[in-house]
Design an enzyme around this catalytic site. Structure first.
Site, PDB file in Angstrom:
ATOM      1  N   SER A 283      36.786   8.765 -35.796  1.00 28.73           N
ATOM      2  CA  SER A 283      35.535   7.859 -34.012  1.00 28.73           C
ATOM      3  C   SER A 283      35.121   6.399 -34.301  1.00 28.73           C
ATOM      4  CB  SER A 283      33.645   8.860 -34.582  1.00 28.73           C
ATOM      5  OG  SER A 283      33.182   9.088 -33.213  1.00 28.73           O
TER       6      SER A 283
ATOM      7  N   HIS B   3      35.848  17.282 -31.535  1.00 31.05           N
ATOM      8  CA  HIS B   3      35.451  16.393 -32.199  1.00 31.05           C
ATOM      9  C   HIS B   3      36.035  16.389 -33.416  1.00 31.05           C
ATOM     10  CE1 HIS B   3      34.577  11.907 -31.948  1.00 31.05           C
ATOM     11  NE2 HIS B   3      33.528  11.585 -32.428  1.00 31.05           N
TER      12      HIS B   3
END
Length: 247
Positions: free
Chosen positions: A93, A227
């Protein structure tokens, strides 16, 4: 091994080993501790070095960066003498963006480059960011968004005082990510591998694939999950990294 105080960016110190060093950059709001389980799973041929940016854990008294250029400058200065020999980068990320930009900075300075750049869970940096920004949301809405992503520990949701301490760090990290504006540059002379979850709302498959334009010998691997797909796949990811590093 050096002491953590001597190397604030590397709280676990810098081991004296001939193994490949894998510098791991954390996602927004996270500390180096997110890679604790990686160190035990790495094996003898790969040593995991969790990176600790300012504003978290033992660096909690330091102000976290809210600008990506300042963060990369700081990381370059703080890690420079450790970025020698045989090493690679991994970032998830926000960490993917930092790892990529630090690789670019090393290339611009003519310094030793990582043998491989592994990125995870983020749209490629050259793509426009079309998602609504999160950094300025009210606390309750920001907490709800983070919970939906799976990135807000239950203890923070249950303890308002802890959440209030955590959110300024998260907002600073989100500002780093959301205010980044890509400056085109040369393709990196570094192999690039992208990882992602097939249901990640922050990084669709085509957005992950765009990373492959930025380096050499590109490859992409996707897994079932959102995620934070990687939390249950550490040994598998490390096996892929070993194979890619052995090429």
């Amino acid at each position: 091994m050096t002491t953590a105080t001597a190397r604030p960016w590397l709280p676990g110190g810098l081991p004296e080993t001939g193994a490949t060093k894998l510098f791991c950059f954390p996602h927004a709001g996270a500390s180096a501790a997110v890679y604790r389980s990686w160190t035990a799973a790495a094996g003898d041929d790969l040593v995991v070095l969790p990176v600790q940016p300012p504003g978290r854990a033992e660096r909690g008294r330091e102000r976290p960066h809210d600008n990506v250029e300042a963060l990369v400058d700081d990381a370059f200065d703080g890690l420079a003498d450790a970025l020698t020999g045989d090493f690679a980068f991994f970032g998830h990320s926000l960490g993917a963006l930092v790892a990529y930009l630090l690789t670019r900075r090393l290339a611009e300075r003519g310094a030793t480059l990582p043998r491989h750049l592994f990125v995870s869970g983020r749209a490629a940096p050259q793509l426009p960011d079309t998602r609504p920004p999160l950094r300025a949301l009210p606390d309750d809405r920001l907490a709800a968004e983070l919970h939906a992503l799976g990135g807000l520990p239950d203890v923070l949701r249950r303890e308002p005082s802890l959440l209030a301490m955590f959110l300024p760090l998260m907002r600073a990290d989100l500002a780093v990510n959301e205010t980044y504006r890509h400056v085109p540059g040369e393709r990196l002379p570094v192999p690039v591998t992208a990882f992602g979850g097939d249901r990640d709302p922050r990084a669709a498959e085509d957005e992950l694939a765009a990373w492959l334009e930025l380096g050499t010998d590109p490859a992409m691997f996707t897994y079932a999950g959102g995620h934070f797909y990687l939390e249950d796949r550490v040994p598998e990811l490390l096996r892929v990294m070993r194979r890619r590093l052995a090429r």
